[in-house]
Design a protein around this motif. Sequence first.
Motif, short mmCIF file in Angstrom:
data_model
loop_
_atom_site.label_atom_id
_atom_site.label_comp_id
_atom_site.label_asym_id
_atom_site.label_seq_id
_atom_site.Cartn_x
_atom_site.Cartn_y
_atom_site.Cartn_z
N UNK A 274 0.84 -1.20 0.00
CA UNK A 274 0.00 0.00 0.00
C UNK A 274 0.88 1.25 0.00
N UNK A 275 0.50 2.23 -0.83
CA UNK A 275 1.22 3.50 -0.90
C UNK A 275 0.32 4.62 -0.43
N UNK A 276 0.73 5.32 0.61
CA UNK A 276 0.01 6.49 1.11
C UNK A 276 1.01 7.62 1.28
N UNK B 67 -0.76 13.23 2.15
CA UNK B 67 -2.11 12.88 1.77
C UNK B 67 -2.56 13.43 0.44
N UNK B 68 -1.62 13.85 -0.40
CA UNK B 68 -1.98 14.45 -1.68
C UNK B 68 -1.26 13.75 -2.82
N UNK B 69 -1.85 13.85 -4.01
CA UNK B 69 -1.20 13.25 -5.18
C UNK B 69 -1.74 11.86 -5.46
N UNK B 70 -0.83 10.90 -5.58
CA UNK B 70 -1.17 9.56 -6.03
C UNK B 70 -0.96 8.54 -4.92
N UNK B 71 -1.90 7.62 -4.82
CA UNK B 71 -1.78 6.49 -3.89
C UNK B 71 -2.05 5.22 -4.66
N UNK B 72 -1.79 4.10 -4.04
CA UNK B 72 -2.06 2.86 -4.75
C UNK B 72 -1.91 1.64 -3.87
N UNK B 73 -2.38 0.51 -4.39
CA UNK B 73 -2.14 -0.76 -3.72
C UNK B 73 -1.86 -1.81 -4.79
N UNK B 74 -1.05 -2.77 -4.42
CA UNK B 74 -0.61 -3.76 -5.40
C UNK B 74 -0.41 -5.10 -4.73
#
Length: 376
Positions: A215-217, A221-228
């Motif tokens: 998980x990317x946070x 708290x701004x921009x791009x997040x993701x999970x893989x």
Amino acid sequence: MRLTVPQPELAEAAKWAARQLPNNPINPILNGLLLEADGDQLTLSAFDGETCTRSHLDADITETGSAVLSARLLADITGSLNKADVTITATDTDATVETGSARFDLATLPRHDYPTLPQIPAHTGTVDGTEFAAAVARVKMAVDPAADGPFAGMSGVRLRIDGDRLELTATDRYRIARHTLPWQPAGAAGEAIAVMPGHVVIDNAKTLAGQTVNLTIPADGRGTAGFATGDRSVTTMLLDPDLFPHRLDRLQKDFQGTAFFDAEDLAVVIRQVATVNDGDKPIWIAFDGRHATVRARDTGSAKARVDAELDGDLADFEAAFNSRWLLEGLAAVTGRVAMELNTPHAPALLHDPDDDTYSYVVIPIRDPHKAKPGKG
């Protein structure tokens, strides 16, 4: 481009990708699914302008390359095929999808029109996919998908990292659902808050079960997040964290009294009396000795009692609630549930007294006689 891949894996990946795309995107190229064949892997990518999904499949690649096909058409075709190897051949203008017994000739979409995809950011930490999916299931009912403007944050799920814990929170102003789960930071333990679009989290949580999720946070708290996971990834633009009502964290934590129920017993009684209600009309809960009385009055009237263990001063206490909101909160608890109460107009708190990972705050109906049906 020419490759061969098993039908079950291809059909599932195409279906998952197509599900992420809007029905009528502003740019028609976003109806497309980007197929990239390289080495021994086929990568399928879908992008709606804000959220990008990728699937990686093992494939027998005889000619590397890339092509853009209609995502929904490819999903429909591959889903209709029997279990067999599927061969895809594509040029700049057309493509074929074939098995031993079927062949489909398709037009490709312009590869040069397909946008550059966002990169997958380095992960912040990991969570267990099954635990993450369970957490999303416990909070998703409080997401308001229609929220926009200054309330747009309520269309998302807030993810907050605090050391080795990850907290998921959702609210639609009428209830607040929270679940906390273990978190393994990739580096030094720290803090971060981000608000991820609710539909992205909800639509993909189940596919993560049984796997470790990276998980990317981002810290701000701004921009791009993701999970893989090992074979799938989702990258998405975050909602503005300032639009999430963080002040709800400061709701009163001292209560006048607590009623303990069997969660299923209380749910059964609420469903029974709510049968006389047309829509999301209120039900009332009052306490007397070792029981609670639940009543409703709309197209008819109904009343039922349920065993309750009372702690504190709840004599003559009665409050009105939206029955659906109560039932959705109770659905996340098995066994014993605590309902903490203060005044008939103050938020009530539902939680498992033996498990501090989940809590559900629900706002009573202040003027139940004027109550209108809640959001569907």
